[in-house]
Scaffold this motif. Sequence first.
Motif, PDB file in Angstrom:
ATOM      1  N   THR A  67      17.539 -40.535 -39.046  1.00 54.57           N
ATOM      2  CA  THR A  67      16.211 -40.428 -38.444  1.00 54.57           C
ATOM      3  C   THR A  67      15.945 -39.022 -37.921  1.00 54.57           C
ATOM      4  O   THR A  67      15.072 -38.827 -37.096  1.00 54.57           O
ATOM      5  CB  THR A  67      16.037 -41.441 -37.296  1.00 54.57           C
ATOM      6  N   GLU A  68      16.688 -38.068 -38.409  1.00 51.33           N
ATOM      7  CA  GLU A  68      16.501 -36.679 -37.990  1.00 51.33           C
ATOM      8  C   GLU A  68      15.841 -35.890 -39.112  1.00 51.33           C
ATOM      9  O   GLU A  68      16.180 -36.056 -40.273  1.00 51.33           O
ATOM     10  CB  GLU A  68      17.851 -36.037 -37.652  1.00 51.33           C
TER      11      GLU A  68
ATOM     12  N   TRP B  82      10.075 -38.830 -37.354  1.00 55.45           N
ATOM     13  CA  TRP B  82      10.730 -39.315 -38.567  1.00 55.45           C
ATOM     14  C   TRP B  82       9.972 -40.521 -39.140  1.00 55.45           C
ATOM     15  O   TRP B  82       9.712 -40.600 -40.338  1.00 55.45           O
ATOM     16  CB  TRP B  82      12.181 -39.686 -38.284  1.00 55.45           C
ATOM     17  N   SER B  83       9.595 -41.463 -38.271  1.00 53.25           N
ATOM     18  CA  SER B  83       8.842 -42.637 -38.736  1.00 53.25           C
ATOM     19  C   SER B  83       7.509 -42.224 -39.336  1.00 53.25           C
ATOM     20  O   SER B  83       7.100 -42.759 -40.376  1.00 53.25           O
ATOM     21  CB  SER B  83       8.612 -43.620 -37.578  1.00 53.25           C
TER      22      SER B  83
ATOM     23  N   GLN C 123       9.966 -37.286 -28.609  1.00 51.93           N
ATOM     24  CA  GLN C 123      10.489 -38.492 -29.264  1.00 51.93           C
ATOM     25  C   GLN C 123      10.616 -38.224 -30.767  1.00 51.93           C
ATOM     26  O   GLN C 123       9.873 -38.782 -31.569  1.00 51.93           O
ATOM     27  CB  GLN C 123       9.538 -39.670 -29.038  1.00 51.93           C
ATOM     28  N   THR C 124      11.561 -37.390 -31.129  1.00 52.77           N
ATOM     29  CA  THR C 124      11.642 -36.939 -32.523  1.00 52.77           C
ATOM     30  C   THR C 124      11.878 -38.068 -33.529  1.00 52.77           C
ATOM     31  O   THR C 124      11.521 -37.929 -34.692  1.00 52.77           O
ATOM     32  CB  THR C 124      12.718 -35.848 -32.692  1.00 52.77           C
ATOM     33  N   GLU C 125      12.449 -39.190 -33.100  1.00 59.01           N
ATOM     34  CA  GLU C 125      12.620 -40.308 -34.025  1.00 59.01           C
ATOM     35  C   GLU C 125      11.264 -40.860 -34.468  1.00 59.01           C
ATOM     36  O   GLU C 125      11.130 -41.397 -35.561  1.00 59.01           O
ATOM     37  CB  GLU C 125      13.498 -41.412 -33.418  1.00 59.01           C
ATOM     38  N   LYS C 126      10.250 -40.698 -33.636  1.00 61.25           N
ATOM     39  CA  LYS C 126       8.892 -41.135 -33.999  1.00 61.25           C
ATOM     40  C   LYS C 126       8.310 -40.204 -35.065  1.00 61.25           C
ATOM     41  O   LYS C 126       7.553 -40.648 -35.931  1.00 61.25           O
ATOM     42  CB  LYS C 126       7.979 -41.168 -32.775  1.00 61.25           C
TER      43      LYS C 126
END
Length: 191
Positions: free
Chosen positions: A9-10, A54-55, A49-52
């Motif tokens: 997720t990065e 990714w989404s 919120q870097t995982e967001k």
Amino acid sequence: MGKIKGNKTELSLEQREEILGALKARFEKNINRHKGLKWANIEARLLAQTEKIWSLQQMENTGGEPDVVGQDEKSGEYIFYDCSTESPNGRRSICYDQAGLDSRKEHKPENNAIDMAAAMGIELLTEVQYRELQKTGNFDTKTSSWLQTPSEIRKLGGALFAEFRYGTVFMYHNGAQSYYGGRAFRGSLRV
């Protein structure tokens, strides 16, 4: 493009800048979807919120063209929906869920909407969300989109989908094992 592989997720800095640039351009082009909101505030929340991010990249990669459609007044979260004119091309020809996929005896598609959305870190739009999206433009005039289906309907083997025809949002049902070349799903993400 059908399956999301791995659990990475990065994004690289370059990938992150690219998706943020695309999101900002779409945000500025479609102000009617998010009047009164400022991109700088949204971007700051995304960078925290870097995982967001990714989404959102997954939504973009599968043809969803995600955009901000509002802000939750209580939580302050910004709400993104897939805003592609037609149901996202990279998510078409899929059953509703794994049980629907498992029930097919032959001609099984590669994936299902519920598992794809979960792998992307997003949720299928609800009927209410789908109707809200349609207030900002005409979506799915040639395609259709799976929607979150109440458990009572799903237990009986059905699943809901919607489309826009004749100036009206139509919501229908199909067996969850069904799949069509013109049906995918639209997702939502809260940041």
